[in-house]
Design a protein around this motif. Structure first.
Motif, mmCIF file in Angstrom:
data_model
loop_
_atom_site.group_PDB
_atom_site.id
_atom_site.type_symbol
_atom_site.label_atom_id
_atom_site.label_comp_id
_atom_site.label_asym_id
_atom_site.label_seq_id
_atom_site.Cartn_x
_atom_site.Cartn_y
_atom_site.Cartn_z
ATOM 1 N N HIS A 147 1.449 -5.444 10.972
ATOM 2 C CA HIS A 147 1.117 -4.075 10.288
ATOM 3 C C HIS A 147 2.139 -3.765 10.726
ATOM 4 N N ASP A 205 -0.536 0.857 8.521
ATOM 5 C CA ASP A 205 -2.031 0.639 8.376
ATOM 6 C C ASP A 205 -2.575 1.584 9.247
ATOM 7 N N GLN A 249 -2.052 3.385 2.739
ATOM 8 C CA GLN A 249 -2.415 1.909 3.428
ATOM 9 C C GLN A 249 -3.342 2.189 4.839
ATOM 10 N N LYS A 305 -5.811 2.286 7.077
ATOM 11 C CA LYS A 305 -7.406 1.595 7.720
ATOM 12 C C LYS A 305 -8.139 1.952 8.999
ATOM 13 N N VAL A 306 -7.967 2.574 9.988
ATOM 14 C CA VAL A 306 -7.863 3.378 11.088
ATOM 15 C C VAL A 306 -6.746 4.209 11.948
#
Length: 86
Positions: free
Chosen positions: A11, A52, A72, A74-75
């Protein structure tokens, strides 16, 4: 002589703003971490595309354009309290 093995971390985390060194050290155990202290909005938008996760502190404003640039992502996490800057 044995070859040195470079661990590839799965990550990528972009930290925007100052956070405690201990926090960065914990993240580095599991991810590739880059820290940008007080980046300009354009710098953040340019950098975010390959990460990420985004971790921000008080001084960073994350607008819709920045989130869209994070293809990309995700959070998005926030150091401290509140989420009024996201």
């Amino acid at each position: 002589m044995a070859e040195k093995t470079v661990e590839k971390k799965p990550h990528r985390v972009l930290v925007s703003g100052p956070i405690p060194v201990e926090g960065v050290a914990l993240l580095e155990k599991v991810a590739h971490v880059e820290v940008l202290v007080n980046p300009a909005p354009s710098q953040l938008k340019e950098a975010i595309s390959s990460y990420d996760a985004l971790l921000v502190s008080d001084g960073t404003v994350v607008d819709a354009e920045t989130i869209a640039a994070g293809r990309q992502l995700k959070v998005i996490g926030r150091v401290g309290m509140g989420a009024d800057n996201i």
